[in-house]
Design a protein around this motif. Structure first.
Motif, PDB file in Angstrom:
ATOM      1  N   CYS A 143       1.266  -1.137   0.375  1.00 11.81           N
ATOM      2  CA  CYS A 143      -0.323   0.180  -0.181  1.00 11.81           C
ATOM      3  C   CYS A 143       0.968   1.450   0.346  1.00 11.81           C
ATOM      4  CB  CYS A 143      -1.256  -0.257   1.232  1.00 11.81           C
ATOM      5  SG  CYS A 143      -2.035   1.346   1.287  1.00 11.81           S
ATOM      6  N   CYS A 172      -0.607   3.818   3.081  1.00 11.91           N
ATOM      7  CA  CYS A 172      -0.108   2.993   5.010  1.00 11.91           C
ATOM      8  C   CYS A 172       1.950   2.740   4.672  1.00 11.91           C
ATOM      9  CB  CYS A 172      -0.688   2.462   5.767  1.00 11.91           C
ATOM     10  SG  CYS A 172      -0.660   1.097   4.718  1.00 11.91           S
ATOM     11  N   CYS A 196      -6.949  -0.655   0.788  1.00  6.43           N
ATOM     12  CA  CYS A 196      -5.474  -2.107   2.077  1.00  6.43           C
ATOM     13  C   CYS A 196      -6.910  -1.747   3.182  1.00  6.43           C
ATOM     14  CB  CYS A 196      -5.150  -0.603   2.282  1.00  6.43           C
ATOM     15  SG  CYS A 196      -4.017  -0.676   3.447  1.00  6.43           S
ATOM     16  N   ASN A 250      -5.643  -2.694   6.505  1.00  6.25           N
ATOM     17  CA  ASN A 250      -5.185  -1.593   7.153  1.00  6.25           C
ATOM     18  C   ASN A 250      -6.255  -0.761   7.723  1.00  6.25           C
ATOM     19  OD1 ASN A 250      -4.003  -0.466   9.659  1.00  6.25           O
ATOM     20  ND2 ASN A 250      -2.008   0.262   7.895  1.00  6.25           N
ATOM     21  N   CYS A 279      -5.558   3.426   7.903  1.00 11.39           N
ATOM     22  CA  CYS A 279      -6.006   3.355   6.527  1.00 11.39           C
ATOM     23  C   CYS A 279      -7.206   3.606   5.496  1.00 11.39           C
ATOM     24  CB  CYS A 279      -4.258   2.315   5.487  1.00 11.39           C
ATOM     25  SG  CYS A 279      -4.053   2.794   4.437  1.00 11.39           S
TER      26      CYS A 279
END
Ligand code: ZN
Length: 115
Positions: free
Chosen positions: A89, A92, A106, A108, A111
């Motif tokens: 990504c 991040c 993403c 995350n 993120c």
């Protein structure tokens, strides 16, 4: 016990382990398998038990990456719908793991950028 903040978000740790150990649409794996590896890697609150990860595995199924094929008490057996690929990504700057046709977002949680 204070708040434990893992270096890598649990969502990404789970996806990485599935990518490295269970990236085969024909084989099944369980939340216990993944949890054992996460514990061994040590980047998790040591007081956590398998129940604390339930929402993360439910999310994998909700996102269309895996499906729940059997459940026995706290053990959830899953199968992937599709192979997982490793990406990076650019927002991040972490390694991320997505199913081949999964939304290019993403995983995350802090993120959530488009990939
Ligand atoms: Zn990201």
């Amino acid at each position: 016990m204070g708040d434990f903040i893992p270096t890598v978000p649990i969502e990404l740790q789970i996806r990485k382990i599935i990518f490295e150990k269970f990236n085969n649409v024909d084989s099944k794996f369980s939340n216990d398998d993944v949890f054992e590896i996460i514990k061994k890697n040590g980047d998790i609150n040591p007081s956590w038990i398998i129940d604390d990860l339930e929402s993360f595995f439910n999310e994998l199924c909700a996102s269309g990456l895996a499906r729940n094929i059997a459940q026995n008490f706290t053990t959830i057996w899953m199968k992937l719908f599709e192979p997982i690929e490793k990406l990076r990504c650019n927002s991040c700057n972490l390694e991320i793991y997505l199913g081949t046709t999964e939304d290019r977002v993403c995983p995350n949680p802090s993120c959530k950028s488009s990939i």
